[in-house]
Design a protein around this motif. Structure first.
Motif, PDB file in Angstrom:
ATOM      1  N   LEU A  46     -40.236 -46.432 -58.358  1.00  0.00           N
ATOM      2  CA  LEU A  46     -41.368 -45.513 -58.268  1.00  0.00           C
ATOM      3  C   LEU A  46     -41.079 -44.356 -57.315  1.00  0.00           C
ATOM      4  O   LEU A  46     -41.529 -43.221 -57.546  1.00  0.00           O
ATOM      5  N   LEU A  47     -40.331 -44.627 -56.252  1.00  0.00           N
ATOM      6  CA  LEU A  47     -39.935 -43.540 -55.350  1.00  0.00           C
ATOM      7  C   LEU A  47     -39.069 -42.522 -56.072  1.00  0.00           C
ATOM      8  O   LEU A  47     -39.237 -41.305 -55.898  1.00  0.00           O
ATOM      9  N   PHE A  48     -38.149 -43.010 -56.900  1.00  0.00           N
ATOM     10  CA  PHE A  48     -37.275 -42.108 -57.658  1.00  0.00           C
ATOM     11  C   PHE A  48     -38.089 -41.277 -58.643  1.00  0.00           C
ATOM     12  O   PHE A  48     -37.921 -40.056 -58.743  1.00  0.00           O
ATOM     13  N   VAL A  49     -38.995 -41.926 -59.371  1.00  0.00           N
ATOM     14  CA  VAL A  49     -39.838 -41.213 -60.328  1.00  0.00           C
ATOM     15  C   VAL A  49     -40.718 -40.185 -59.610  1.00  0.00           C
ATOM     16  O   VAL A  49     -40.884 -39.049 -60.073  1.00  0.00           O
ATOM     17  N   GLY A  50     -41.285 -40.588 -58.461  1.00  0.00           N
ATOM     18  CA  GLY A  50     -42.130 -39.677 -57.703  1.00  0.00           C
ATOM     19  C   GLY A  50     -41.348 -38.478 -57.173  1.00  0.00           C
ATOM     20  O   GLY A  50     -41.849 -37.352 -57.172  1.00  0.00           O
ATOM     21  N   ALA A  51     -40.116 -38.727 -56.714  1.00  0.00           N
ATOM     22  CA  ALA A  51     -39.293 -37.629 -56.207  1.00  0.00           C
ATOM     23  C   ALA A  51     -38.980 -36.631 -57.315  1.00  0.00           C
ATOM     24  O   ALA A  51     -38.983 -35.411 -57.095  1.00  0.00           O
ATOM     25  N   TRP A  52     -38.749 -37.132 -58.526  1.00  0.00           N
ATOM     26  CA  TRP A  52     -38.485 -36.233 -59.660  1.00  0.00           C
ATOM     27  C   TRP A  52     -39.743 -35.434 -59.993  1.00  0.00           C
ATOM     28  O   TRP A  52     -39.675 -34.228 -60.259  1.00  0.00           O
ATOM     29  N   ALA A  53     -40.903 -36.112 -59.974  1.00  0.00           N
ATOM     30  CA  ALA A  53     -42.157 -35.438 -60.313  1.00  0.00           C
ATOM     31  C   ALA A  53     -42.510 -34.358 -59.295  1.00  0.00           C
ATOM     32  O   ALA A  53     -43.153 -33.356 -59.642  1.00  0.00           O
ATOM     33  N   LEU A  54     -42.098 -34.552 -58.049  1.00  0.00           N
ATOM     34  CA  LEU A  54     -42.449 -33.607 -56.980  1.00  0.00           C
ATOM     35  C   LEU A  54     -41.281 -32.697 -56.611  1.00  0.00           C
ATOM     36  O   LEU A  54     -41.281 -32.092 -55.540  1.00  0.00           O
ATOM     37  N   ARG A  55     -40.307 -32.580 -57.501  1.00  0.00           N
ATOM     38  CA  ARG A  55     -39.091 -31.840 -57.165  1.00  0.00           C
ATOM     39  C   ARG A  55     -39.329 -30.353 -56.936  1.00  0.00           C
ATOM     40  O   ARG A  55     -38.507 -29.687 -56.303  1.00  0.00           O
ATOM     41  N   ARG A  56     -40.438 -29.823 -57.427  1.00  0.00           N
ATOM     42  CA  ARG A  56     -40.724 -28.393 -57.279  1.00  0.00           C
ATOM     43  C   ARG A  56     -41.683 -28.095 -56.120  1.00  0.00           C
ATOM     44  O   ARG A  56     -42.265 -27.018 -56.064  1.00  0.00           O
ATOM     45  N   ARG A  57     -41.848 -29.055 -55.220  1.00  0.00           N
ATOM     46  CA  ARG A  57     -42.720 -28.820 -54.068  1.00  0.00           C
ATOM     47  C   ARG A  57     -42.212 -27.670 -53.211  1.00  0.00           C
ATOM     48  O   ARG A  57     -41.014 -27.498 -53.017  1.00  0.00           O
TER      49      ARG A  57
ATOM     50  N   GLY B 163     -48.475 -37.944 -43.551  1.00  0.00           N
ATOM     51  CA  GLY B 163     -47.714 -39.179 -43.399  1.00  0.00           C
ATOM     52  C   GLY B 163     -47.638 -39.632 -41.953  1.00  0.00           C
ATOM     53  O   GLY B 163     -47.744 -40.826 -41.650  1.00  0.00           O
ATOM     54  N   ALA B 164     -47.458 -38.683 -41.039  1.00  0.00           N
ATOM     55  CA  ALA B 164     -47.440 -39.015 -39.616  1.00  0.00           C
ATOM     56  C   ALA B 164     -48.781 -39.569 -39.167  1.00  0.00           C
ATOM     57  O   ALA B 164     -48.850 -40.495 -38.343  1.00  0.00           O
ATOM     58  N   LEU B 165     -49.864 -39.021 -39.716  1.00  0.00           N
ATOM     59  CA  LEU B 165     -51.200 -39.520 -39.379  1.00  0.00           C
ATOM     60  C   LEU B 165     -51.389 -40.948 -39.886  1.00  0.00           C
ATOM     61  O   LEU B 165     -51.931 -41.807 -39.175  1.00  0.00           O
ATOM     62  N   VAL B 166     -50.932 -41.226 -41.104  1.00  0.00           N
ATOM     63  CA  VAL B 166     -51.008 -42.581 -41.653  1.00  0.00           C
ATOM     64  C   VAL B 166     -50.212 -43.555 -40.785  1.00  0.00           C
ATOM     65  O   VAL B 166     -50.677 -44.656 -40.466  1.00  0.00           O
ATOM     66  N   LEU B 167     -49.017 -43.155 -40.401  1.00  0.00           N
ATOM     67  CA  LEU B 167     -48.190 -44.013 -39.556  1.00  0.00           C
ATOM     68  C   LEU B 167     -48.876 -44.301 -38.231  1.00  0.00           C
ATOM     69  O   LEU B 167     -48.858 -45.443 -37.739  1.00  0.00           O
ATOM     70  N   ALA B 168     -49.494 -43.291 -37.656  1.00  0.00           N
ATOM     71  CA  ALA B 168     -50.151 -43.467 -36.360  1.00  0.00           C
ATOM     72  C   ALA B 168     -51.314 -44.448 -36.452  1.00  0.00           C
ATOM     73  O   ALA B 168     -51.444 -45.355 -35.626  1.00  0.00           O
TER      74      ALA B 168
ATOM     75  N   PHE C 285     -47.583 -42.464 -52.482  1.00  0.00           N
ATOM     76  CA  PHE C 285     -46.675 -43.617 -52.512  1.00  0.00           C
ATOM     77  C   PHE C 285     -45.485 -43.391 -51.589  1.00  0.00           C
ATOM     78  O   PHE C 285     -45.042 -44.303 -50.891  1.00  0.00           O
ATOM     79  N   GLN C 286     -44.953 -42.178 -51.572  1.00  0.00           N
ATOM     80  CA  GLN C 286     -43.858 -41.874 -50.648  1.00  0.00           C
ATOM     81  C   GLN C 286     -44.290 -42.077 -49.203  1.00  0.00           C
ATOM     82  O   GLN C 286     -43.550 -42.648 -48.388  1.00  0.00           O
ATOM     83  N   VAL C 287     -45.502 -41.631 -48.894  1.00  0.00           N
ATOM     84  CA  VAL C 287     -46.023 -41.752 -47.537  1.00  0.00           C
ATOM     85  C   VAL C 287     -46.145 -43.210 -47.119  1.00  0.00           C
ATOM     86  O   VAL C 287     -45.695 -43.601 -46.037  1.00  0.00           O
ATOM     87  N   VAL C 288     -46.748 -44.041 -47.975  1.00  0.00           N
ATOM     88  CA  VAL C 288     -46.967 -45.433 -47.577  1.00  0.00           C
ATOM     89  C   VAL C 288     -45.661 -46.213 -47.530  1.00  0.00           C
ATOM     90  O   VAL C 288     -45.498 -47.119 -46.692  1.00  0.00           O
ATOM     91  N   PHE C 289     -44.704 -45.875 -48.387  1.00  0.00           N
ATOM     92  CA  PHE C 289     -43.412 -46.562 -48.333  1.00  0.00           C
ATOM     93  C   PHE C 289     -42.699 -46.262 -47.024  1.00  0.00           C
ATOM     94  O   PHE C 289     -42.216 -47.172 -46.337  1.00  0.00           O
TER      95      PHE C 289
END
Length: 218
Positions: free
Chosen positions: A26-37, A49-54, A85-89
């Protein structure tokens, strides 16, 4: 209850490896889907993501037990399923470095939180048609936590069974988990309400629907 606090070496390979493999896929699929960020979008995701981690690193005492906030509901609304999903992983992988669960359950933890986070955006979009953004965010978070909580309980009971725990202890674990899950839903929803209320006042354009929709329903 936000993630599994199971150290490495407890669960058999056949239990955690499929979860980790699916999470990596899923990380690989998500990275492909977000490749144009854009760089700005990537920075925005990193900040959330930093806020979630904190917040996940902070233990909230609930009597003899402890609860960890996740903010997966609001983040799921603001980022969408792939970025969430990237953030939580990544958050769970970093938390494993400080003893919040082992590396082997990183995949399972990401799947549990990511599944709920994937529903946050669609739930908010549906609810925001009739509710003000804070109420829609709170209700979407309740949906998120319900799904993630159910998956958490299923995985936890499966983990206990795989570790050879008897049926009596499984029933006890389920009985303790339900009130903790209920408190978690209420707490996460209340925090989500506050987050959306703050965004309506300072950056309504960050909410789905843009500034005009947020202000009209505030």
């Amino acid at each position: 209850m936000s993630h599994l606090h199971i150290p490495d070496g407890v669960l058999p390979l056949a239990f955690w490896a499929p979860g980790l493999a699916l999470a990596l896929l899923l990380l690989f699929v998500g990275a492909w889907a977000l490749r144009r960020r854009s760089p700005q979008q990537l920075a925005y995701q990193g900040a959330l993501g930093a806020l979630v981690l904190a917040v996940m690193a902070v233990e909230v005492p609930l009597g003899p037990l402890e609860y960890h906030l996740t903010l997966v509901g609001p983040v799921g609304v603001l980022l969408g399923p792939a970025a969430t999903f990237q953030v939580v992983f990544v958050a769970n992988a970093i938390l494993a470095l400080v003893g919040h669960g082992g590396f082997t359950v990183t995949g399972l933890n990401a799947l549990v939180l990511g599944a709920g986070g994937a529903l946050a955006g669609p739930a908010y979009a549906l609810l925001a048609r009739r509710l003000a953004p804070p109420a829609a965010m709170a209700a979407a978070t309740a949906v998120t936590q319900t799904v993630s909580g159910a998956l958490w309980l299923a995985v936890m009971l499966g983990a206990l069974r795989a570790a050879g725990t008897g049926s009596g202890r499984l029933q006890l674990a389920a009985g303790v988990a339900f009130p903790l899950w209920l408190v978690g839903v209420l707490v996460e929803s209340a925090v989500a309400y506050g987050v959306a209320r703050f965004l309506v006042r300072v950056r309504p354009d960050l909410l789905p629907g843009g500034a005009r929709g947020a202000e009209d329903r505030a």
